[in-house]
Every structure is written in structure tokens, then in C-alpha cells.
Design an enzyme around this catalytic site. Sequence first.
Site, short mmCIF file in Angstrom:
data_model
loop_
_atom_site.label_atom_id
_atom_site.label_comp_id
_atom_site.label_asym_id
_atom_site.label_seq_id
_atom_site.Cartn_x
_atom_site.Cartn_y
_atom_site.Cartn_z
CD GLU A 155 -2.77 -1.95 10.64
OE1 GLU A 155 -3.26 -2.17 9.52
OE2 GLU A 155 -2.41 -0.80 10.99
CD GLU A 159 -6.32 3.34 6.64
OE1 GLU A 159 -6.47 3.18 7.87
OE2 GLU A 159 -5.70 2.51 5.93
N GLY A 204 2.90 2.54 10.83
CA GLY A 204 2.71 1.74 12.03
C GLY A 204 2.60 0.26 11.72
CG MET A 207 0.21 -3.19 4.86
SD MET A 207 -0.79 -1.74 4.40
CE MET A 207 -2.03 -2.55 3.39
CD GLU A 208 -4.84 -2.06 5.62
OE1 GLU A 208 -3.89 -1.58 6.28
OE2 GLU A 208 -5.52 -1.41 4.82
CG ASN A 209 0.02 -6.78 4.05
OD1 ASN A 209 -0.05 -5.91 3.19
ND2 ASN A 209 0.94 -6.77 5.01
CD GLU A 258 -2.90 1.23 2.31
OE1 GLU A 258 -2.76 0.45 3.26
OE2 GLU A 258 -3.82 2.04 2.23
#
Length: 858
Positions: free
Chosen positions: A297, A319, A260, A262-264, A116
Site C-alpha cells: 500500500e 497492481e 487486504g 487500500m492505498e488511499n 476503489e
Amino acid sequence: MVIRREDYRPPAWLVPEVRLDFDLDAAATRVRARLSVTRNGADGEPLRLDGAGQVPLSVTVDGVAIDDWRLEGEQLVVPLAGAAHVVETEVEIAPDHNTQLMGLYASGGILCTQCEAEGFRRITYFPDRPDVLSRYTVRMTADAARYPVLLANGDPGATGTLDDGRPGIRHWAEWHDPFPKPSYLFALVAGDLAVNRGSFTTRSGRAVELGIWVREADLARTDHALDALKTSMAWDERVYGREYDLDVFNIVAVDDFNFGAMENKGLNIFNSRYILADPDTATDYDYDGIAAVVAHEYFHNWSGNRITCRDWFQLSLKEGFTVYRDQGFSADQGSAAVKRIEDVRTLRAAQFPEDAGPLAHPVRPDAYQEISNFYTATIYNKGAELIRMMATMLGPVAFRAGTDLYFDRFDGTAATCEDFVACLEEASGVDLTQFRRWYGQAGTPRVSASLSHGAGGGRATLRLAQRVPATPGQPDKQPMVLPLRLRLFGAETGRPLTDEQLVLLDQPAATIVFEAVTERPVLSINRGFSAPVIVESDRSAADLAFLSAHDDDPFARYEAMQQLMLDTLVAGAIEGSADYDAVIDAVANTLDDPDLDAAFVAEAVMLPSEAFVGDQLAVVDPDAIFRAREALRGDLARRLEARWRLAYDRAPAVPYVYSPDQKGRRRLRNVALGYLAASGAGDAAALAFAQFGAADNMTDRQAALTTLVNGDAPERDVALAAFHDRYAGNGLVLDKWFQAQALSARDDTTDRVAALATHPAFTLANPNRARSLIGAFGANQRAFHRADGAGYRFLADQLIALDRLNPQTAAKLLPPLGRWRRFDAGRAALMRAELARIVAVPGLSRDLFEQASKSLEG
Ligand code: TRP
Ligand code: ZN
């Protein structure tokens, strides 16, 4: 190049299936991508694949090598005749040389990805936009000794070893993600990692295997993150009805990370500062941050992954909503009032200045040059306030019906902010037509509130008016819908005169009449910070002091105290002196109130920051603000010294436990320590130094260090050296050491910070380190704004150097330099000169160029 929201077009080709084959190596990684593409647009439109920094080694269509592909800029253009094809490409990339930390990179021997917003194109050729959703199958092959653990999105599949003649044993692993996702959610990790395992059973009975992956040496510091993950999973089921959907959920911590976390999908990747904690190295504040980011996340799995964004202008769809969700989660773990106070403080410190400066933009922007620059406090924190206002207007039941409808209707799609608002509207029947202006208009609205009372007549009249200031590109604004929770209190009896009511101010001005008001009323307005606005009222110091003691809304009590302090500090900064009595009485009353919990008291008695005082002034004078604040602080400290000593002794028991109660008492104790130091008491430095030595936890140790670092007692250098030696080698803790010095109130801070930039433990290559010194320094009002411009010059030098390594992080640290319009002509000229110097650097990144050039225009 400027990208505009109005130019959005659906993709010409879709990619329902992708197969990626990685031959992993830090110096040279081969990536083969097999894309099943289907035509979505007009016949004759070629397939356009985004790329960045690589060249195609081969291109095949339906298994046949072709040579009629071409590069247009960095896009690979492949002419395709039919409606469905299989396109394969191969590229080679060098993770070792990736200092931007976007795409596939190496962090301390671990190979990991960050895609991202537009990092996937640095890994392979692909339509790198969030409205192209694909099912991914990933195969990784790597040296088994160096990279024993191979992780990717989704569920694990087959594994094996192979002997291909190369030295060492190589192994491979396959992963398959059944959920279609945009490329920005792709992730892989390869490394020598240890795991803290857990499990969670969803309410429908699905068993999920949880794993927190870190270096072996860090394993003992992962329990808090794992607990937070389980708590988040249960919370999202209970509060939003959202269940997890894969058999595994993995989190990996790396030391080098631009944000901070990442929500993969199924494989979150975290900055290690938001995973690793134990009492000796992490503060209460760090523990809070870890739980909040783990929750954030995790919550993205629904608000972001199952439903993603159609285009990057819709970023706040995921977000803003997800921040709102993580704020609700954190509020439920401890004191909701204190959490709200903290969130509002963050909003005022980060978002209000952004909204008042050259980088102001709407929650749904209209244009950008570099999307990485739009991961802002406006998108995140103001975006969350928009969701909160709608939740307030709908009430909890209708709001939940609205989010249910949204999750149900848009599951598996790429949606827009409008889709979300329309669902809330449809489920509740509440008309949000005018409310939608919040998404398009930048700038913090100002509300003036004036209450009058006809003596003896029993009628009170409240006059409200709103004004939204001009922002770059938006000279004229329409009135907004402002949900204002308000209540009247009797000045004599201290009792409430009305129920709380929710006023929707949707006109430029409105008048509200209250009948049968039998005593002089005092106005409590914007309770709970129901609207993210600036309230200008004519309430006297006495009325604010009264509210700080009698309001039944804890946020409003805090707010009244802040306003009282702010008015006093502004008067002090402008006139050189002020009457401190009202503040001192109000603080004394708060400290004496036996019904208040320590955490709340600690928040209420802290003075507003220098920056926030500056935001109230027509021209910011950092030296005058510092003097005024030190004067009030010193007076508060001396006149209430006995009370600070009592508060200091309300210390929690040892050993350290991370609990709301202990946390609150530590906080109050450390605020009291700061005041004792400010009082000039002869024993203050010794007290701080004793606490520094005896503390069994980082919260107390860091607070003691900070107190010493702000002063000039001989204990200062002893403590700094001891702290440095004790934690040498622990980057996360050394960040605290750098930060404390960068934020110091001492006169020599600017020079000391410049010296620290050459310290062996400092490096611009690590974003945490860069932020802890350079970022903190930019927030130090007096040191950064030193009248001779040394602070500006230092920041510009560092940004120019950092830009060559990591443009995203450099651009994030620029905004303090852009606030030149708020300062005197001398400082403004010096700041502009540094901005001009940055803009003129040959080969400057698009990231830093956009921020610096917009800041220059003002
Ligand atoms: N989506 C991430 C979050 O808010 C943010 C993020 C992580 C990010 N890494 C990034 C944004 C890199 C831009 C670039 O949870
Ligand atoms: Zn997020």
C-alpha cells in the site's frame, strides 16, 4: 451491461477542485459536494455524475438551484452551457445499512470508506472514473464523544467545536490534499481510535509524521506494522528513488474489509488482519503478510497514486507493478530464494487455475461486467510476473532507468500499461514489441524442452517449443516472448557444464546447440521461474533427484524436487501405486545437507498440494489424489522417521523472535511434526498436544492444532475447545480456528463445516470470517468435491446468502464451483446444477451473476 476497453473516451468534463462537507452520523450522513467543473469535450455535452443508491436532495449550478437535471439510470445529468461552472449537490446516505462495505460504512463503531473501484459514487454524485483528477478539501462534522478522531486524505487543517442545538458536543475537522487524485483514492475515517505514532525523515529532509490508528485495546499489536512502514519508506528511496510527499501518513485498521488494504492518498485503510500482530495471536506467516501489505500500500503512493490508471482495464499498471515491488521488498528482508518459492506457489495455486478455467482473462482485459471481479490473481500476480520478465530482459540498470523515466514522465497523470512498457523500451533500447502480447493473451504458455546428447560427439541439442492454450474468447494464440534462464550440469561430475544463459524463446520452436559437452548433461531450465510458464520436459526421476541435490540455483533445486514429487503423485493417482524410492532418497539428501538453511529445507520437503496434483490430470479424481498423496506422505514419514525427529529438534530458542532464522526453524519443525503425525508414530498426537500447550507463540500453537485437527486422536477436541476458549472474542484468531477445521483432511469435514456455519462466532457479514470458513472449505479438494455434491450445495447456499449482504465477497468465493470441466461427469453435473441455481436467484448481484454465468458457459 458489458464495458469494453475499446470504447474508452476521455471525460467530457474535468473536476479540478472538489469540496466535500460531511455531517457524519451512522444512521444518516449528509454529504454536500461542491465541484468546480471545466469542459473537456464538445460544446453541448452535459455533465454526467455517477451515483449509486442515493437521490439528489438538491442541485445548484453557480449558486442557483436548478430543476432541469435528470436521472438516467443512476447517473445525474446536469445540462451546462458554459466552459466552467460550480455544481453543488446534497445527498443523504446510511452507513449503518451499508453491508457491501463499499462507499461510507460502519465497522465496529468506526465510520470509514472504501472507494476503489466504484465506491465513491455511493457517497456522492461524481464522475467516478480514474482519469478525472481533483484536489480535495474535506470537512467532517461529527459527535465528539463517539467520533473523537476525524481523518481524511492529505494534510490536516483547521478544527473546532460547535453547538448547533443538537444533543452532545459536535466537532469538525478539515483536511486538504494538495495532490490531484481520482475519486477511488478518497478516504475518511471517524471513530474512537488510539494511535501508535512514529516519524520518518525522507532523504531530502522532509519530516513525516506516521500514525497507525486502531481501537485502544489493539494498540499493543501495532509495532510490527509501524516498523514495516518505516522500512518500506527507506526501501523505496533506495531501490526506486521514490520519496514520500506529504507531512503525514496515516493507516487505520478496521475489522470489516473486503480486501487486504487500500492505498488511499495519505490515509491507507487496512483490514485489521494486515496490521495487528503479537507473538501470541499472529503466526510468522501473518507477520510476513503484514510487512508485505504495508509495503504494497505504501508503494502505491507512487505506483498508483502519483501515477494512476487511465481506466480500469489498466488496473495491472498499478497492481502488477506494485506486487512486483512488494515482492522485491520482502525478498530483501530475508531469504530471497524462499520468497520466490512462496510467490511461485501462490501463482500456481491461484493464477494458473484461473488462466485455465472459465474466468481466464488477459492481464489487460478487453471487457468486464463488474470491475470488482477483475481484482484477480491474473491482474496482480501474473501482472507482477510480466514486470519481472521485463526486468530480467533489461537487466537491473536499464530497468531502473525505465522506471525512473516512467515516474518522471507520467507523474500527476492517469496512464496506461502501454505507457509503462514504452518507457522501459525507450530507456533500454530493448524491443518489447512482441513481448506486449503478454498483456493481451490469456492462458499459461506451455514449453516443451528436450535435451539430447550425441554420445562421444560432445554436442548437446536442446529442442524447445511453446504453445499457448485457447481461453474463452481467444481460440488462437500467437507465440510469446519467453525469457528462460537455463544451464547444463554434468551427470557424472555434478559440475556445471555451461554458464547460465538467458534464452528468449520467441518462435513456436527453437533449437539450441551446445558444443564440447564432455559428459551427459542434465538440463536446469526456467531457473528462478524466469517465465510464468509450465515446462514439460522428459527429464527422468534420477535427473530430477540429481538437480535437487546439485543445482546451484536454490529455486531450481526446489523446482526439481517438486517435479519429482509431482510425477510420483500423478503416477500414484493414475495407477494406484508408484515407486517412491527416488523421492525418499531426494528428501533424505535434502534433510541431511548441512549447507541448506532450515527455511529452504522446509519448503523443499513439502509435498505439492492436492490441487496442484489435480491440475496435472486430464480428469481430476480428488479421492485418488488424496490416497496417492497420503500413501507417499506416510511412506516418507515412516522411512525417514529418525530424520523427522532430528529436524523436529532443530527448534529455535525461546522466547519468540520474528527473525528469518527463527522463522525458518519453526517452519521446518512444524513440517516435521506433520510428517511424524503421518508416520502413525504412537507418540505423535501427544507430541503435537504438548507443543500446543507449551508454545509461546501462535506459529507453533496453530501448527500443532492443525496437525491434531487432521487426525482423530482424543487430543483433537480438547485442543479445539481450549483454542476456542482462549481466543473467544478475538475474531482474527477465531478465523484460524474456523480455517483449520475447514481445511481438515478428515472424512467428516463437510458435515462439520456445515455445522460451523451456524456457530455463534460465525457470521457472513464479516468478510474475514466468511473467507476463513467458506473460502477455506472451497479450497479443500476432498471435502468440497465429496461425490454426493453436499459440498457444492453448501457453498451455493452460502454464496446466495452472502450475496444479499456483500456481493463482492460472494463473487470472490465462487471460482471453485466453476472448475466443473476438470471433473468427472457426475461431479460436473452436480457443480453445474448449483451454478444454474445461483444464476436463477431473483435480484442476484451483477458481481455474482457475472462469475456464475461465465462459469456455467465454461
Ligand atoms: N487497491 C487495493 C490494493 O490492491 C485493493 C482493494 C482494496 C480493492 N479494497 C478494494 C479492490 C475494494 C476492489 C474493491 O492494494
Ligand atoms: Zn494494490
